[in-house]
Design a protein around this motif. Structure first.
Motif, mmCIF file in Angstrom:
data_model
loop_
_atom_site.group_PDB
_atom_site.id
_atom_site.type_symbol
_atom_site.label_atom_id
_atom_site.label_comp_id
_atom_site.label_asym_id
_atom_site.label_seq_id
_atom_site.Cartn_x
_atom_site.Cartn_y
_atom_site.Cartn_z
ATOM 1 N N ARG A 50 21.410 27.457 36.436
ATOM 2 C CA ARG A 50 21.380 26.107 36.996
ATOM 3 C C ARG A 50 20.547 25.157 36.146
ATOM 4 O O ARG A 50 20.741 23.943 36.198
ATOM 5 C CB ARG A 50 20.846 26.141 38.435
ATOM 6 N N TYR A 53 22.638 22.926 34.229
ATOM 7 C CA TYR A 53 23.146 21.804 35.048
ATOM 8 C C TYR A 53 22.088 20.707 35.133
ATOM 9 O O TYR A 53 22.382 19.534 34.947
ATOM 10 C CB TYR A 53 23.497 22.339 36.442
ATOM 11 N N GLN A 54 20.857 21.113 35.413
ATOM 12 C CA GLN A 54 19.778 20.127 35.572
ATOM 13 C C GLN A 54 19.604 19.269 34.325
ATOM 14 O O GLN A 54 19.403 18.072 34.416
ATOM 15 C CB GLN A 54 18.445 20.826 35.878
ATOM 16 N N ARG A 80 18.661 7.367 38.430
ATOM 17 C CA ARG A 80 19.061 8.785 38.418
ATOM 18 C C ARG A 80 18.519 9.486 37.175
ATOM 19 O O ARG A 80 18.114 10.649 37.236
ATOM 20 C CB ARG A 80 20.592 8.913 38.434
ATOM 21 N N SER A 144 30.277 12.177 41.493
ATOM 22 C CA SER A 144 28.935 12.656 41.870
ATOM 23 C C SER A 144 28.805 12.797 43.384
ATOM 24 O O SER A 144 27.757 13.225 43.886
ATOM 25 C CB SER A 144 27.844 11.712 41.330
HETATM 26 O O1 LIG Z 1 21.530 22.491 44.478
HETATM 27 C C1 LIG Z 1 22.647 22.045 44.685
HETATM 28 O O2 LIG Z 1 23.470 22.635 45.397
HETATM 29 C C2 LIG Z 1 23.007 20.759 44.067
HETATM 30 C C3 LIG Z 1 24.309 20.296 44.039
HETATM 31 C C4 LIG Z 1 24.599 19.089 43.396
HETATM 32 C C5 LIG Z 1 25.972 18.627 43.472
HETATM 33 O O3 LIG Z 1 26.545 18.668 44.574
HETATM 34 O O4 LIG Z 1 26.549 18.262 42.462
HETATM 35 C C6 LIG Z 1 23.561 18.392 42.741
HETATM 36 C C7 LIG Z 1 22.269 18.923 42.862
HETATM 37 N N1 LIG Z 1 22.010 20.076 43.503
HETATM 38 C C8 LIG Z 1 21.138 18.275 42.295
HETATM 39 O O5 LIG Z 1 20.015 18.741 42.446
HETATM 40 C C9 LIG Z 1 21.338 17.079 41.552
HETATM 41 O O6 LIG Z 1 20.365 16.505 41.050
HETATM 42 C C10 LIG Z 1 22.636 16.576 41.387
HETATM 43 C C11 LIG Z 1 23.123 15.474 40.690
HETATM 44 C C12 LIG Z 1 24.479 15.526 40.844
HETATM 45 C C13 LIG Z 1 25.490 14.648 40.264
HETATM 46 O O7 LIG Z 1 26.667 15.010 40.299
HETATM 47 O O8 LIG Z 1 25.129 13.574 39.728
HETATM 48 N N2 LIG Z 1 24.811 16.566 41.617
HETATM 49 C C14 LIG Z 1 23.713 17.215 41.977
#
Ligand SMILES: O=C(O)c1cc(C(=O)O)c2c(n1)C(=O)C(=O)c1cc(C(=O)O)[nH]c1-2
Length: 240
Positions: A50, A53-54, A80, A144
């Motif tokens: 993850r 992703y972060q 953001r 998002s």
């Molecule tokens: O822990 C999770 O299940 C989860 C899911 C998601 C998501 O739904 O995309 C994000 C995050 N965390 C998250 O911490 C985050 O900062 C975030 C940003 C975004 C985005 O698409 O811009 N999704 C998510």
């Protein structure tokens, strides 16, 4: 002839919200996680994957900003990037995630090296960033909106992990706490953009399809982790 007029705003919003049924909170990997059945090594695998992703999220948001010609939107969207990268004075989400890594027994170098990141996870996340680079910014903003469903999963971790995984250091929870307010604010803005932009049935349907694309990304990440950490079959595992 089929009705192709746009859905009323509230009906369209409900169709987006209905996608919650396919959110990754329902993935078997998360189900195991939330029932306390993951080993320390499996939790570490998830945290390390993850992390990719972060670190990709602010790059994705910068790509949306780069394509956006509306300063009013950019004024909000930039928050953001700051949330994840932090500022000279204040730590951001990436730093909080590194602390989560340490709280589960990983080192910062291990996370930054991406050595544990599985190819399937990497491909899924890269697909999200590449999509945001190329798509109209309103479409990328709409994708998002899985964040509509995220506070519930962050809250579940805060509620359950201390009991289920007492070996995780308390400093690991900061990230999830921080996201509770940030995600709610983000989706309010993201939802307004999507509801305003999608003034035809075609655009509305496209937004729903793109939300599904994003759900696919999140689900696919966990499929790759399931193979590697639950089945014990990472890529190139050859035994039958
Ligand atoms: O822990 C999770 O299940 C989860 C899911 C998601 C998501 O739904 O995309 C994000 C995050 N965390 C998250 O911490 C985050 O900062 C975030 C940003 C975004 C985005 O698409 O811009 N999704 C998510």
């Amino acid at each position: 002839m089929a009705d192709t007029s746009p859905w009323p705003r509230d009906e369209f919003e409900q169709k987006l919200r209905d996608k919650e049924a396919l959110y990754h909170i329902n993935h078997p990997f998360h189900k195991l996680m939330h029932s306390g059945k993951l080993t320390q090594q499996q939790v570490q695998g998830w945290v390390a994957n993850r992390f990719y992703y972060q670190t990709a999220i602010p790059i994705k948001d910068a790509a949306i900003m780069a394509n956006c010609d509306d300063p009013e939107v950019r004024k909000h969207w930039v928050q953001r990037i700051i949330d994840h990268d932090g500022t000279a004075e204040q730590e951001g989400g990436i730093e909080a995630w590194l602390q989560l890594g340490e709280a589960v027994g990983l080192t910062r170098q291990e996370l930054w090296s991406y050595e544990h990141v599985l190819p399937g996870v990497r491909f899924a996340i890269d697909a999200y960033v590449n999509f945001a680079r190329r798509a109209p910014w309103q479409e990328a903003a709409g994708s998002s909106l899985t964040e509509l469903f995220a506070p519930k999963i962050h809250q579940a971790r805060l509620d359950n992990w201390p009991e289920l995984y007492p070996w995780i250091d308390e400093k690991g929870y900061r990230y999830f706490r921080k996201r509770l307010t940030e995600a709610r604010r983000d989706v309010e803005h993201g939802l307004q953009i999507t509801l305003d932009y999608c003034d035809t049935r075609e655009k509305q349907q496209r937004a729903i399809d793109l939300l599904q694309f994003k759900l696919d990304i999140l689900w696919t990440m966990l499929d790759a982790m399931w193979m590697a950490y639950i089945e014990g079959r990472p890529p190139y595992h050859m035994e039958l």
